[in-house]
Scaffold this motif. Structure first.
Motif, PDB file in Angstrom:
ATOM      1  N   LYS A   2      31.415  46.923  25.428  1.00 28.68           N
ATOM      2  CA  LYS A   2      32.203  46.727  26.640  1.00 28.68           C
ATOM      3  C   LYS A   2      32.291  48.066  27.378  1.00 28.68           C
ATOM      4  N   ILE A   3      32.250  48.005  28.685  1.00 32.92           N
ATOM      5  CA  ILE A   3      32.397  49.208  29.513  1.00 32.92           C
ATOM      6  C   ILE A   3      33.577  48.963  30.442  1.00 32.92           C
ATOM      7  N   ARG A   4      34.562  49.846  30.372  1.00 34.15           N
ATOM      8  CA  ARG A   4      35.763  49.700  31.193  1.00 34.15           C
ATOM      9  C   ARG A   4      35.945  50.942  32.047  1.00 34.15           C
ATOM     10  N   PHE A   5      36.105  50.729  33.336  1.00 30.09           N
ATOM     11  CA  PHE A   5      36.447  51.801  34.279  1.00 30.09           C
ATOM     12  C   PHE A   5      37.941  51.657  34.508  1.00 30.09           C
ATOM     13  N   PHE A   6      38.713  52.671  34.162  1.00 29.43           N
ATOM     14  CA  PHE A   6      40.168  52.526  34.113  1.00 29.43           C
ATOM     15  C   PHE A   6      40.916  53.581  34.923  1.00 29.43           C
ATOM     16  N   SER A   7      41.964  53.114  35.568  1.00 28.75           N
ATOM     17  CA  SER A   7      43.047  53.954  36.080  1.00 28.75           C
ATOM     18  C   SER A   7      44.235  53.031  36.241  1.00 28.75           C
ATOM     19  N   ASP A   8      45.403  53.444  35.752  1.00 28.99           N
ATOM     20  CA  ASP A   8      46.552  52.549  35.930  1.00 28.99           C
ATOM     21  C   ASP A   8      46.993  52.503  37.387  1.00 28.99           C
ATOM     22  N   GLY A   9      46.459  53.395  38.210  1.00 28.68           N
ATOM     23  CA  GLY A   9      46.690  53.368  39.649  1.00 28.68           C
ATOM     24  C   GLY A   9      45.475  52.862  40.410  1.00 28.68           C
ATOM     25  N   TYR A  10      44.640  52.082  39.731  1.00 26.06           N
ATOM     26  CA  TYR A  10      43.377  51.618  40.303  1.00 26.06           C
ATOM     27  C   TYR A  10      43.592  50.847  41.599  1.00 26.06           C
TER      28      TYR A  10
END
Length: 135
Positions: A2-10
């Motif tokens: 799995k590949i996840r691009f993350f930011s909780d401010g996305y």
């Protein structure tokens, strides 16, 4: 994997999230990969690569590492003096990605770490120039 691009401010309105997160995830999906850009770290495990985008924090990177994920911190703005999270995030991640060689030099100068250059993508086809100063 799995590949996840993350930011909780996305936010897709933010160019860095759109170009270095959403567009990359959609391109990888088209290639058959399980890739998503989001605000969630749910289901992150040893079979996950998490790319932490702008406005991520070192504690989030560390939490993903503790769950067994491979972590990357992605930088595209040279704001080490303005953003106190840049250096700790660079140090917490397994690897750092940047958009230019110059940004890589800044990462090295500010953290002592090497980085990998992934140039910014673009959102539309390349068009012929339309500027004609003689008309």
């Amino acid at each position: 994997m799995k590949i996840r691009f993350f930011s909780d401010g996305y936010k897709t309105k933010r160019a860095s999230h759109r170009l270095r997160g959403d567009l990359m995830a959609r391109t990888l999906q088209e290639m058959g990969h399980d890739a998503v850009a989001s605000r969630s770290l749910d289901a992150v495990d040893k079979d996950t690569v998490v790319v932490f985008l702008k406005f991520s924090r070192a504690d989030q990177i560390q939490a993903a590492r503790e769950q067994g994920a491979l972590t990357l911190y992605d930088l595209c703005d040279n704001k080490f003096e303005e953003d106190p999270d840049y250096k700790p995030c660079c140090l917490a991640a397994d690897a750092v990605t940047v958009n230019t060689e110059q940004m890589g030099e800044s990462v090295k100068l500010n953290t002592g770490r090497d980085s990998f250059v992934i140039p910014d993508s673009y959102e539309r086809p390349v068009l012929k120039p339309r500027f004609d100063p003689g008309t």
